[in-house]
Design an enzyme around this catalytic site. Structure first.
Site, PDB file in Angstrom:
ATOM      1  N   CYS A 194      19.797  18.089  -5.247  1.00  0.00           N
ATOM      2  CA  CYS A 194      19.829  17.297  -4.503  1.00  0.00           C
ATOM      3  C   CYS A 194      18.693  17.577  -3.167  1.00  0.00           C
ATOM      4  CB  CYS A 194      21.293  17.290  -3.836  1.00  0.00           C
ATOM      5  SG  CYS A 194      22.639  15.623  -4.588  1.00  0.00           S
ATOM      6  N   HIS A 197      24.716   9.012   0.594  1.00  0.00           N
ATOM      7  CA  HIS A 197      25.477   9.017  -0.161  1.00  0.00           C
ATOM      8  C   HIS A 197      26.595   8.212   0.922  1.00  0.00           C
ATOM      9  CE1 HIS A 197      24.654  10.551  -4.073  1.00  0.00           C
ATOM     10  NE2 HIS A 197      23.884  11.546  -3.603  1.00  0.00           N
ATOM     11  N   CYS A 254      22.227  14.365   3.250  1.00  0.00           N
ATOM     12  CA  CYS A 254      22.954  13.442   2.052  1.00  0.00           C
ATOM     13  C   CYS A 254      23.733  12.856   2.451  1.00  0.00           C
ATOM     14  CB  CYS A 254      23.608  15.055   1.864  1.00  0.00           C
ATOM     15  SG  CYS A 254      23.552  16.286   2.303  1.00  0.00           S
ATOM     16  N   ARG A 300      23.884  21.271  -8.629  1.00  0.00           N
ATOM     17  CA  ARG A 300      23.306  19.675  -8.384  1.00  0.00           C
ATOM     18  C   ARG A 300      23.471  20.081  -6.907  1.00  0.00           C
ATOM     19  NH1 ARG A 300      21.820  15.769  -8.148  1.00  0.00           N
ATOM     20  NH2 ARG A 300      22.189  13.600  -8.930  1.00  0.00           N
TER      21      ARG A 300
END
Lengths: 285, 100
Positions: free
Chosen positions: A246, A203, A199, A242
């Site tokens: 992802c 991000h 992740c 969500r």
């Protein structure tokens, strides 16, 4: 003789450096949540110095003026307004036992969404607001709702709307909750899927850069606007839906919604956003 | 008859009245195999001072919960604007709002 001693010296130096690196790494892993959060938030305010702290709640729309203009138009008449209305109706509809959701929740459910997920000491696990709702249903002899979309997302939308403008405040109070936080953190920074990315790669490291035609949103404040109306879905969806999306985008098999993994992840990510004003439900493309 | 299916905002900016509407409607097409008969809004009508200022003939290619916005000349703050829709099953709804 001289050569040998140089070699030894080199070896010694190498070992010392290695020990130091390992030492630093383990120190980093054992860092406490509060200092993690400070580092995390400082990282983003340094990366995007012109953006105010609360603006991070708006994700990509905080950093890209063009997308922001479009989104502002949408927010003027947001697609989630019907969801809030329907959610309120569902929330206030009594179960067969005559009780309602409000009877199960602290403060009768109003203005609490920004304090979730919480660590439940009795259950010894992270508990999300979605779980509280379904536990309440089962307690009142009703079938639990699906986790990703539909009625649950609508009720969450209503509850989120009552928490708007309140600062996200997630608490980590004991060793067990810190353990859950660390598991979530580990998942956030672990490589996964066929694309072998975490992740954080998108991000944190590459936030604000383009991934094909889209811009990667900064991780800070990402949980603040859920549940969300996503144009891609054409309906309301929950945070865990969500998360699963992802996972699948990195070509990993998604964890089940509300699994321990995703709940810990939500716990970590929400804690990182502590202090940002909740602005759910939101609209995203 | 559908209830509370329309949200409308009308505002005078300079010489024009900006109208924004959101209509709650399933707008099912036959494309996704969900149903054998499509259900869609056939006509949307905006009336101001007894005359139509905007009229749309829609089909099943319009999205679910459609959003519609337009501007028109000649309206003033305090006057009313009425929006109504009718779908191919005969269901209908209407709402009157005051221009702000």
């Amino acid at each position: 003789m001289k050569l040998l001693s140089q070699k030894r010296l080199y070896k010694y130096c190498c070992n010392a450096t290695l020990t130091l690196i390992i030492g630093l790494l383990s120190f980093n892993l054992l860092a406490d949540p509060a200092s993690d959060k400070e580092k995390f938030q400082n990282f983003f305010s340094k990366k995007f110095p012109s953006i105010e702290f609360n603006e991070f709640a708006n994700g990509v729309y905080a950093i890209d003026p063009e997308s922001r203009a479009q989104w502002k138009d949408i927010e003027e008449f947001p697609p989630y307004v019907f969801a809030i209305e329907e959610g309120e109706k569902l929330f206030k509809t009594p179960f067969i036992t005559g009780r309602t959701y409000a009877d199960c929740l602290p403060d009768r459910g109003i203005g609490i969404a920004h304090t979730y997920p919480r660590f439940n000491v009795r259950k010894n696990q992270v508990v999300t607001l979605a779980q509280e709702l379904n536990t309440c249903r089962q307690f009142n002899r009703e079938e639990p709702l699906p986790w990703g979309r539909g009625d649950l997302a609508l009720i969450l939308a209503y509850l989120a709307s009552t928490s708007r403008g309140k600062e996200i405040s997630i608490t980590i109070s004991n060793a067990a909750s810190e353990d859950a936080y660390n598991k979530g953190k580990k998942l956030y920074y672990s490589r996964t899927g066929q694309l072998n990315i975490s992740c954080a790669h998108c991000h944190v490291d590459n936030a604000g850069k383009r991934i094909r035609a889209d811009i990667l949103s900064p991780a800070l404040g990402q949980t603040s606007h859920f549940p969300v109306y996503r144009a891609r879905w054409g309906e309301m969806g929950t945070l865990h839906r969500r998360f699963a999306e992802c996972s699948e985008l990195s070509r990993a098999k998604a964890f089940p919604l509300q699994s321990e993994e995703y709940r810990n992840l939500e716990y970590f990510l929400s804690y990182m956003g502590n202090g940002i004003e909740a602005n759910g439900p939101g609209a995203r493309k | 008859m559908a209830e509370n299916s329309i949200k409308i905002r009308a505002k005078k900016v300079d010489d024009l009245v900006h109208v924004k509407t959101l209509i709650k409607h399933e707008m099912t097409s036959t494309m996704h195999g969900e149903t054998s008969s499509p259900l869609f809004i056939q006509e949307v009508n905006f009336e101001h001072n007894g005359s139509t200022v905007f009229k749309a003939n829609w089909g099943s290619s319009i999205s679910k919960n459609p959003y519609l916005s337009f501007k028109f000349e000649g309206g003033n703050s305090g006057e009313s604007i009425t929006v109504s829709w009718i779908d191919n099953a005969g269901d209908t709804d209407s709402l009157t709002a005051i221009i702000g």
